[in-house]
Design a protein around this motif. Structure first.
Motif, PDB file in Angstrom:
ATOM      1  N   LYS A  16       0.858  -1.139   0.109  1.00  0.00           N
ATOM      2  CA  LYS A  16      -0.061   0.073   0.116  1.00  0.00           C
ATOM      3  C   LYS A  16       0.721   1.229  -0.068  1.00  0.00           C
ATOM      4  O   LYS A  16       0.495   2.101  -0.793  1.00  0.00           O
ATOM      5  N   LYS A  18       1.170   4.086  -2.743  1.00  0.00           N
ATOM      6  CA  LYS A  18       0.889   5.368  -2.698  1.00  0.00           C
ATOM      7  C   LYS A  18       2.292   6.239  -3.305  1.00  0.00           C
ATOM      8  O   LYS A  18       1.802   7.472  -3.866  1.00  0.00           O
ATOM      9  N   THR A  60       1.727   6.544  -7.118  1.00  0.00           N
ATOM     10  CA  THR A  60       0.560   7.355  -7.329  1.00  0.00           C
ATOM     11  C   THR A  60       0.636   8.774  -7.294  1.00  0.00           C
ATOM     12  O   THR A  60       0.380   9.580  -8.118  1.00  0.00           O
ATOM     13  N   ASP A  61       1.405   8.892  -6.100  1.00  0.00           N
ATOM     14  CA  ASP A  61       1.805  10.457  -5.722  1.00  0.00           C
ATOM     15  C   ASP A  61       2.756  11.009  -6.759  1.00  0.00           C
ATOM     16  O   ASP A  61       2.456  12.096  -7.332  1.00  0.00           O
TER      17      ASP A  61
END
Length: 143
Positions: A113, A117, A120-121
């Protein structure tokens, strides 16, 4: 996660449309020549971008492709998701809720996860406008 040729070429197509937007509608023939990508492959890439509402197509003598919004309103993630599908480092994180039978006891899930993140960021931190201006720059991302 590995970005396919389709994803890489989608970014190049979008950057080309952005850099040449003053010309109005741009033919895939012109993009193909500038980017050294086959027209057939660009057509396959353009279809999901149209479906996602990222570009539009106009037929006719003055036809071609163009962006549907300002360059700063697109992220690299928007473009890649349109052609690649969900961006996830592991399959179990592609759907909500998580369908993995080991979800509640998986010790590696928090790690994945966190990695998702970061990915994605990073993808959301670059707009099409940024990408269209990066030529020759060294990119460094600080977490």
């Amino acid at each position: 996660m590995k970005i396919s040729t389709k994803g890489r070429y989608a970014l190049r197509l979008m950057i080309d449309l952005a850099q040449n937007k003053e010309q109005g509608n741009i033919s895939l023939k012109d993009v193909a020549k500038r980017q050294e990508i086959s027209i057939k492959y660009l057509e396959q890439i353009a279809t999901p971008l149209i479906r996602a509402g990222l570009i539009k197509s106009v037929r006719g003598a003055q036809g071609g492709y163009s962006l549907t919004r300002e360059m700063d309103k697109y992220t690299a993630k928007d473009i890649l998701v349109a052609v690649e599908g969900p961006i996830s480092c592991v399959a179990c994180l592609e759907t909500e809720p998580n369908q993995c039978p080991r979800y509640s006891e998986c010790l590696t899930l928090p790690f994945y996860k966190g990695l998702n993140k970061v990915i994605t960021d990073y993808l959301e931190s670059y707009t099409l406008e940024d990408l269209a201006q990066l030529r020759g720059y060294q990119i460094e991302y600080i977490i």
